[in-house]
Design a protein around this motif. Structure first.
Motif, PDB file in Angstrom:
ATOM      1  N   TYR A  21       2.020  -5.296 -12.492  1.00  0.00           N
ATOM      2  CA  TYR A  21       2.010  -6.276 -11.526  1.00  0.00           C
ATOM      3  C   TYR A  21       0.686  -7.418 -11.655  1.00  0.00           C
ATOM      4  O   TYR A  21      -0.048  -7.028 -12.444  1.00  0.00           O
ATOM      5  N   PRO A  22       0.887  -8.557 -11.225  1.00  0.00           N
ATOM      6  CA  PRO A  22      -0.178  -9.206 -11.515  1.00  0.00           C
ATOM      7  C   PRO A  22      -1.530  -8.985 -10.969  1.00  0.00           C
ATOM      8  O   PRO A  22      -1.750  -8.046 -10.141  1.00  0.00           O
ATOM      9  N   GLN A  23      -2.452  -9.131 -11.635  1.00  0.00           N
ATOM     10  CA  GLN A  23      -3.839  -8.814 -11.326  1.00  0.00           C
ATOM     11  C   GLN A  23      -4.974  -9.996 -11.221  1.00  0.00           C
ATOM     12  O   GLN A  23      -4.802 -11.016 -11.346  1.00  0.00           O
ATOM     13  N   PRO A  24      -5.642  -9.783 -10.178  1.00  0.00           N
ATOM     14  CA  PRO A  24      -6.093  -8.365  -9.277  1.00  0.00           C
ATOM     15  C   PRO A  24      -4.940  -8.419  -8.102  1.00  0.00           C
ATOM     16  O   PRO A  24      -4.164  -9.488  -7.799  1.00  0.00           O
ATOM     17  N   ASN A  25      -4.899  -7.173  -7.680  1.00  0.00           N
ATOM     18  CA  ASN A  25      -3.921  -6.938  -6.440  1.00  0.00           C
ATOM     19  C   ASN A  25      -4.601  -6.092  -5.308  1.00  0.00           C
ATOM     20  O   ASN A  25      -5.440  -5.207  -5.997  1.00  0.00           O
ATOM     21  N   THR A  26      -3.899  -5.876  -4.159  1.00  0.00           N
ATOM     22  CA  THR A  26      -4.423  -5.061  -3.258  1.00  0.00           C
ATOM     23  C   THR A  26      -3.291  -4.004  -2.825  1.00  0.00           C
ATOM     24  O   THR A  26      -2.225  -4.434  -2.918  1.00  0.00           O
ATOM     25  N   MET A  27      -3.702  -2.841  -2.405  1.00  0.00           N
ATOM     26  CA  MET A  27      -2.671  -2.020  -2.252  1.00  0.00           C
ATOM     27  C   MET A  27      -2.843  -1.368  -0.773  1.00  0.00           C
ATOM     28  O   MET A  27      -3.848  -1.048  -0.210  1.00  0.00           O
ATOM     29  N   GLU A  28      -1.682  -1.592  -0.038  1.00  0.00           N
ATOM     30  CA  GLU A  28      -1.659  -0.782   1.196  1.00  0.00           C
ATOM     31  C   GLU A  28      -0.880   0.623   1.086  1.00  0.00           C
ATOM     32  O   GLU A  28       0.441   0.533   0.869  1.00  0.00           O
ATOM     33  N   PRO A  29      -1.537   1.682   1.180  1.00  0.00           N
ATOM     34  CA  PRO A  29      -0.815   3.203   1.115  1.00  0.00           C
ATOM     35  C   PRO A  29      -0.142   3.355   2.150  1.00  0.00           C
ATOM     36  O   PRO A  29      -0.375   3.210   3.371  1.00  0.00           O
ATOM     37  N   LEU A  30       1.307   3.776   1.765  1.00  0.00           N
ATOM     38  CA  LEU A  30       2.210   3.988   2.989  1.00  0.00           C
ATOM     39  C   LEU A  30       2.552   5.564   3.022  1.00  0.00           C
ATOM     40  O   LEU A  30       3.022   5.973   4.039  1.00  0.00           O
ATOM     41  N   ARG A  31       2.482   6.305   1.924  1.00  0.00           N
ATOM     42  CA  ARG A  31       2.886   7.625   1.925  1.00  0.00           C
ATOM     43  C   ARG A  31       2.365   8.361   0.473  1.00  0.00           C
ATOM     44  O   ARG A  31       2.592   7.818  -0.734  1.00  0.00           O
ATOM     45  N   ASP A  32       1.741   9.455   0.627  1.00  0.00           N
ATOM     46  CA  ASP A  32       1.301   9.866  -0.563  1.00  0.00           C
ATOM     47  C   ASP A  32       1.149  11.481  -0.020  1.00  0.00           C
ATOM     48  O   ASP A  32       0.396  12.160   0.746  1.00  0.00           O
TER      49      ASP A  32
END
Length: 296
Positions: A214-225
């Motif tokens: 993925y392009p850097q930088p990026n932000t992540m929204e966790p949905l399921r772990d």
């Protein structure tokens, strides 16, 4: 103007017309007698003799230094443990796979609920993608999805995604952008161990995907772990939405999921599904593919 240095009179100039000197008895100045000859100087040694003498001196000094060094070395060896420099033999290199190093197999599984296989899942139906190496199969889709014929093996974990489906969502200056359903097998346990730390392995693989694809930088929204089961096998599933920007790229977000499935081998099965935000009509594929996983 008076002269600063007037000429002295003959009476005052030494050695002048009336200069005084040594007078003999007859009133005639005495003449110096013959001087005795100087003793002959010893002849200097010639070149070869001088060099031989220097070599003898140097040889003696070198021999003395060598003798002192050998003496000190013998004292250290006899008085120590036989290793005069205190060095230790280097341990064997760690040749375990990266995931086995990062996630050692637990002695007792920390995810007891996930390692107990439930009743057998219902038989799979419809067209299937079969990954013999990973040891799993999963749902196969029609157009625009196409058979994956490349190998993605980037990142520090070198997960070889070589089986699955994809389609190109856009082409831009950086290349082509894809929606993907890809699987792989990656060594995740030491030697013949078959117990995996699913959570650790899953988080490592998800981080590797995020950093490399993925392009850097990026932000992540966790949905399921979570630890769960896929096709009756213990698994870890991580689902998240990434947001990013890259010049020329229309997509600015993507829904992704990474599943690590324990198939009872030292290698873990990896399933990676991604749908760019420009094609959200395919978001449903992620949950469908995960539910369709079956072990071979």
């Amino acid at each position: 103007m008076a002269d600063a240095h007037p000429n002295p009179s003959p009476w005052e100039r030494p050695g002048g017309a009336w200069a005084s000197g040594m007078v003999t008895a007859s009133g005639v100045p005495s003449q110096p007698g013959p001087q005795p000859p100087a003793p002959p100087q010893a002849p200097s040694p010639d070149g070869p003799r001088r060099r031989r003498r220097q070599l003898k001196i140097f040889g003696g000094v070198a021999g003395a230094i060598l003798a002192i060094g050998l003496t000190v070395l013998l004292i250290v060896i006899m008085g120590g443990d036989g290793d005069p420099f205190g060095s230790k033999a280097a341990g064997p290199a760690d040749v375990r796979p990266p995931l086995a190093q990062a996630c050692p197999a637990p002695e007792v599984s920390p995810n007891g609920a996930a390692t107990v296989a439930p009743s057998a899942p219902p038989p799979a139906t419809g067209e299937r993608t079969v990954d013999d190496v990973a040891g799993i199969s999963y749902q196969r889709y029609g157009a625009p999805w196409q058979t994956w014929t490349d190998v993605w093996e980037a990142g520090t974990l070198r997960v070889p995604y070589r089986v699955g489906q994809h389609f190109v969502t856009e082409v831009y200056a950086g290349g082509s952008y894809h929606a993907s359903i890809l699987s792989a097998a990656v060594p995740a346990a030491d030697n013949d161990a078959v117990t995996l730390d699913l959570e650790c392995v899953g988080r490592q693989v998800a981080a590797d995907v995020r950093a490399e694809y993925y392009p850097q930088p990026n932000t992540m929204e966790p949905l399921r772990d979570e630890v769960t089961t896929l096709g009756g096998r213990p698994a870890w599933v991580s689902e998240f939405r990434l947001r990013f920007r890259e010049p020329g790229l229309t997509a600015t977000e993507e829904l992704s999921a990474v599943a690590v499935i324990d198939v009872g081998k030292p290698t873990a099965a990896i399933l990676y599904v991604s749908v760019p935000g420009t094609h959200k009509q395919f978001d449903h594929v992620i949950d469908e593919v995960l539910k369709s996983v079956r072990p071979l």
